[in-house]
Design a protein around this motif. Structure first.
Motif, PDB file in Angstrom:
ATOM      1  N   ASP A 159      39.309  35.186  37.466  1.00 21.60           N
ATOM      2  CA  ASP A 159      40.315  34.137  37.689  1.00 21.60           C
ATOM      3  C   ASP A 159      39.674  32.749  37.844  1.00 21.60           C
ATOM      4  O   ASP A 159      40.373  31.760  38.095  1.00 21.60           O
ATOM      5  CB  ASP A 159      41.191  34.463  38.903  1.00 21.60           C
ATOM      6  N   HIS A 160      38.344  32.677  37.723  1.00 19.53           N
ATOM      7  CA  HIS A 160      37.605  31.405  37.719  1.00 19.53           C
ATOM      8  C   HIS A 160      37.873  30.523  38.946  1.00 19.53           C
ATOM      9  O   HIS A 160      37.953  29.308  38.837  1.00 19.53           O
ATOM     10  CB  HIS A 160      37.935  30.607  36.446  1.00 19.53           C
ATOM     11  N   ASN A 161      38.002  31.179  40.103  1.00 17.91           N
ATOM     12  CA  ASN A 161      38.197  30.389  41.326  1.00 17.91           C
ATOM     13  C   ASN A 161      36.902  30.244  42.127  1.00 17.91           C
ATOM     14  O   ASN A 161      36.900  29.734  43.244  1.00 17.91           O
ATOM     15  CB  ASN A 161      39.287  31.035  42.197  1.00 17.91           C
ATOM     16  N   ASP A 179      33.939  36.887  37.841  1.00 24.81           N
ATOM     17  CA  ASP A 179      34.990  35.991  38.359  1.00 24.81           C
ATOM     18  C   ASP A 179      36.030  35.726  37.268  1.00 24.81           C
ATOM     19  O   ASP A 179      36.041  34.677  36.626  1.00 24.81           O
ATOM     20  CB  ASP A 179      34.345  34.681  38.830  1.00 24.81           C
TER      21      ASP A 179
END
Length: 450
Positions: free
Chosen positions: A285-287, A283
C-alpha cells in the motif's frame, strides 16, 4: 551545710520557667551531637589512610551548565589529540619495517623472514620511544610458534603492530563521537560516525545521497541488534572494537572487493539495497510501513500466522504496523538464527507465557500452525509427539520438561529448532534432510563424472 544548699537549689529549680518542647528537642540534639562526635573521635586511633583516598567520582555537567560542558568537551578533544600524536604514523611504520628487515635472523623459513630476541631488542632501541611498548618479552613470547631457533616472524610482528595502531586510531575516532564521554556510543552518535564515514568508502560511491539515511539506519541496526541485547540504547566502544562488524564496514575501502564478498557483507551497497528493496516490495500500500499481511510474504512466504501474531504483539509497532527499523531487527534475527542475539529475539516470541522457558504447551502452540499449513498444501500432518521428542533430543535441556534460552544456545541446534516451529519451509527442510543430502551427493557425483 550541703543539704541546705541542695534544698535551696531544688526550690530555685522549681521556680525556674519550664522549657518548651522545641527547647528540649534542641538540647537533646546538642547533647547527641556532642557525644556522637566524641565517640567518632575516639575511634580514630587506627589507620588514617582513608584520608588519602583520591577522588574517583566527577559529576557530569548539567544541561544548563554551558561553560562546564564546553570545558569538558575541549579537555576531551585535547586529550584525544595527545593520544593520537602518541601513535605511529606512516613514516614511522615504514622505518620500523626497514629496521626489522635489516635485523632479520637467518635462515629464512621459505620466504618468511625471522628475527631472534637479541635482534628484536636492538630494533626496539633504534625504533624510537613510540615503539617501546611493542618490544617486550611478553609480546615476543606471544608470537613465538615452535621455531627451532627461538625466533618470530617479522611479518607477524609487523602485522601485530599495525593492528594495535589501527585499533587505537579507531578507538580515538569513535571517542570523538562519544558526546557523553562515558566510553559508549548512543544510536545517534553511531549514526553520525557512519554518515561521515561513507565518503571514505569507495564501495559506497554509487549510493545516492537520498539513500544515505536508509543506509545508515541499516548499518547501525546491526551494531545495536547484536551488541545491545538489553536494548539500553547505547553500546560500549570496547564492544564495537572487539567485534568484527567494524572490520566488515571498513572492508568497503577496498576498491577491488569481490562480488561474493559484497553479497555476504551486510554493510555493502548491494546488501543494503537488497534489504531495503525487499521492504519496499512487501509494502504493497506504499505507506512506508508493513502490516502483518504484508510481512507474511517475507522470504518464501511460509512463516506461520501464529508466529507473525507474536511478532506484532512483542515488537514496536505504530498503529499495528512495522517501520523499517523494526523490520531490520526482524531480518537480522531470521538471517542469523545461529547467533545468540537472534535466538534471544525469537525465543522471546516463542515464550508466550513469559516464563523464561519453553514447555510442551509452547511447542505444541506453535507447531499446530505448521500442521495446519501442511493440510492446506495437501500434506499429511506430522505427529506433534514425534517432533516434540526430536526437539528435546536435539536440545538436551538441563530440565527434561523445559527448554531455556541458554539450553538452545548451548545445543548449537537453536536455528533448527526455531525453524521447525515458525516456518513451514524450515520444517520441510528438516523433515527431508536425508533426501536433500542424498540429492546433493548425487549432484556432486555427476559433476565429478563430467
Amino acid at each position: 551545710m550541703d543539704w541546705k544548699r541542695s534544698l535551696r537549689g531544688r526550690l530555685a529549680a522549681r521556680r525556674a520557667p519550664k522549657k518548651s518542647e522545641q527547647e528540649l528537642k534542641d538540647e537533646e540534639m546538642e547533647l547527641f551531637t556532642k557525644y556522637y562526635v566524641e565517640w567518632k573521635g575516639g575511634r580514630k586511633s587506627g589507620s588514617t589512610s582513608y584520608t588519602n583516598i583520591p577522588r574517583f567520582y566527577y559529576r557530569l555537567p548539567a544541561e544548563d551548565e554551558v561553560l562546564l560542558q564546553k570545558l569538558r568537551e575541549e579537555s576531551r578533544a585535547v586529550f584525544l589529540q595527545r593520544k593520537s600524536r602518541e601513535l605511529l604514523d606512516n613514516e614511522e611504520l615504514q622505518n620500523l619495517w626497514f629496521l626489522l628487515d635489516k635485523h632479520q635472523t637467518s635462515p629464512m623459513i621459505g620466504e618468511e623472514a625471522m628475527i631472534n630476541y637479541e635482534n628484536f631488542l636492538k630494533v626496539g632501541e633504534k625504533a624510537g620511544p613510540k615503539c617501546k611498548q611493542f618490544f617486550t618479552a611478553k609480546i615476543f613470547a606471544k608470537l613465538l610458534h615452535n621455531d627451532p631457533y627461538g625466533r618470530i616472524s617479522i611479518m607477524q610482528f609487523f602485522n601485530y603492530v599495525m593492528r594495535k595502531v589501527w585499533l587505537h586510531q579507531t578507538r580515538i575516532g569513535l571517542s570523538l563521537y562519544d558526546v557523553a564521554g562515558q566510553g559508549y556510543l548512543r544510536e545517534s552518535d553511531l549514526e553520525n560516525y557512519i554518515l561521515e564515514l561513507i565518503p571514505t568508502l569507495p564501495q559506497l560511491d554509487g549510493l545516492e545521497k537520498s539513500f544515505y539515511s536508509f543506509y545508515v539506519c541499516t548499518a547501525v541496526r546491526k551494531f545495536f541488534f547484536f551488541l545491545d541485547p538489553l536494548r539500553t540504547g547505547k553500546i560500549k566502544i570496547q564492544d564495537i572494537l572487539a567485534c568484527s562488524f567494524l572490520d566488515d564496514l571498513l572492508e568497503l575501502r577496498d576498491e577491488e572487493l569481490s562480488k561474493e564478498s559484497q553479497e555476504t557483507n551486510w554493510f555493502s551497497a548491494p546488501s543494503a539495497l537488497r534489504v531495503y528493496g525487499q521492504y519496499l516490495n512487501l509494502d504493497k500500500d506504499h505507506n512506508g510501513m508493513l502490516s502483518k499481511e504484508e510481512l507474511s510474504r517475507y522470504g518464501t512466504g511460509t512463516l506461520t500466522n501464529i508466529f507473525l501474531d507474536r511478532v506484532f504483539q512483542e515488537c514496536l509497532t505504530y498503529d499495528g504496523e512495522m517501520d523499517y527499523k523494526t523490520y531490520l531487527d526482524f531480518v537480522l534475527a531470521l538471517e542469523n538464527r545461529k547467533e545468540p542475539a537472534a535466538l534471544q529475539y525469537i525465543f522471546k516470541l516463542l515464550d508466550i507465557e513469559n516464563k523464561g522457558y519453553l514447555n510442551v504447551f509452547s511447542l505444541n502452540y506453535f507447531f499446530r500452525a505448521i500442521q495446519e499449513q501442511m493440510k492446506i498444501h495437501g500434506q499429511e500432518p506430522v505427529s506433534f509427539q514425534d517432533v516434540k521428542d526430536e526437539i528435546f533430543d536435539m536440545v538436551k535441556p538441563k530440565d527434561p520438561y523445559k527448554i531455556s534460552l541458554q539450553d538452545l544456545i548451548n545445543s548449537s541446534q537453536g536455528d533448527t529448532v526455531t525453524s521447525i516451529l515458525i516456518d513451514l519451509n524450515g520444517f520441510w527442510t528438516y523433515e527431508n534432510r536425508e533426501v536433500l543430502v542424498a540429492s546433493d551427493n548425487d549432484n556432486t557425483g555427476d559433476v565429478d563424472d563430467t
